[in-house]
Design a protein around this motif. Structure first.
Motif, PDB file in Angstrom:
ATOM      1  N   GLN A  29      -4.387   2.635  10.429  1.00  0.00           N
ATOM      2  CA  GLN A  29      -4.946   3.768   9.694  1.00  0.00           C
ATOM      3  C   GLN A  29      -4.493   5.071  10.328  1.00  0.00           C
ATOM      4  O   GLN A  29      -4.856   5.338  11.480  1.00  0.00           O
ATOM      5  CB  GLN A  29      -6.477   3.691   9.670  1.00  0.00           C
ATOM      6  N   PRO A  30      -3.695   5.884   9.632  1.00  0.00           N
ATOM      7  CA  PRO A  30      -3.109   5.615   8.323  1.00  0.00           C
ATOM      8  C   PRO A  30      -1.765   4.901   8.451  1.00  0.00           C
ATOM      9  O   PRO A  30      -1.081   5.014   9.469  1.00  0.00           O
ATOM     10  CB  PRO A  30      -2.900   7.028   7.785  1.00  0.00           C
ATOM     11  N   GLN A  37      -2.530   5.251   3.558  1.00  0.00           N
ATOM     12  CA  GLN A  37      -3.688   4.406   3.275  1.00  0.00           C
ATOM     13  C   GLN A  37      -3.997   3.514   4.467  1.00  0.00           C
ATOM     14  O   GLN A  37      -3.115   3.205   5.270  1.00  0.00           O
ATOM     15  CB  GLN A  37      -3.427   3.544   2.040  1.00  0.00           C
ATOM     16  N   ILE A  44       0.841  -1.182   0.000  1.00  0.00           N
ATOM     17  CA  ILE A  44       0.000   0.000   0.000  1.00  0.00           C
ATOM     18  C   ILE A  44       0.881   1.237   0.000  1.00  0.00           C
ATOM     19  O   ILE A  44       2.073   1.171   0.282  1.00  0.00           O
ATOM     20  CB  ILE A  44      -0.939   0.044   1.225  1.00  0.00           C
TER      21      ILE A  44
END
Lengths: 115, 114
Positions: A80-81, A17, A13
């Motif tokens: 997150q994040p 994200q 990722i």
């Protein structure tokens, strides 16, 4: 007997994200653990569940990490994040109880790469 | 808090050589000790464990470990290694109080040359 199952096995990722990891422990195991393993290091405990209760989350960075174990079986670990430094292998383990002579059985892990 | 030291980061041996991997822990109370192995591309597997009784513990695949309380050590041994023993080996300690969580060493990578 099926072992500890984790998915996905790999995840790539971009930073900032969100990402989630899933774990299904060995049937009948009440205790579930999430570990973080950085490259060249041993696993470090993030959180331990006894059934659905998180009994030790002192090492979990709560500003970005969260976990749940609804119904005391499967568990999900979320970030997150995500940050670059979160790149690591996330291991799930289970044992019958968290005490005494119990052995922890590990899953294959999820290798997270944050770009 | 407990800590575990594995001083050998990478060990290279020829087949049939004897193996000893060091493990020292810091906790002075009653401890449970483990050796886990991680073969290339596989998950962590238990090799052996010590909880009480005979300090010489025998595990799978011909491995053994000796708990020496006075030295805070739990060294892993095998008299004759095979190429298939190439793996990462982790020592871990679990105390009998508090959270009973596992504390791992940094691991020792063993490479066995045929």
């Amino acid at each position: 007997e099926a072992g500890v199952v984790q998915s996905p096995r790999y995840k790539i990722i971009e930073k900032k994200q969100p990402v989630a990891f899933w774990c299904n422990p060995i049937s009948g195991h009440n205790t579930l653990y999430w570990y973080l393993q950085n490259l060249g290091q041993g696993p470090e405990l993030l959180i331990r569940y006894e059934n659905e209760e998180a009994v030790d989350d002192s090492q979990l960075p709560k500003d970005r990490f969260s976990a749940e174990r609804l119904k005391g079986v499967d568990s999900t670990l979320k970030i997150q994040p995500a940050e670059l430094g979160d790149s690591a292998v996330y291991l799930c383990a289970s044992s019958q109880t968290g005490y005494g002579a119990d052995t922890q059985y590990f899953g294959p892990g999820t290798r997270l790469t944050v770009l | 808090a407990q800590s575990v030291s594995q001083h050998n980061h990478h060990v290279i041996l020829s087949e049939a050589a004897s193996l000893e991997l060091g493990c020292n822990y810091s906790y002075g109370g009653t401890v449970n000790l483990f050796w886990y192995v991680q073969y290339p591309g596989q998950h962590l597997q238990l090799l052996l464990k010590y909880f009480s009784g005979d300090p010489l513990v025998k595990g799978i695949k011909g491995f053994e470990a000796e708990f020496i309380k006075s030295k805070f050590s739990f060294n892993l041994r095998k008299p004759s290694v095979q190429w298939s023993d190439t793996a990462e080996y982790f020592c871990a300690v679990k105390d009998q109080t508090g959270a009973n969580n596992l504390f791992f060493g940094t691991g020792t990578r063993l490479t066995v040359i045929p």
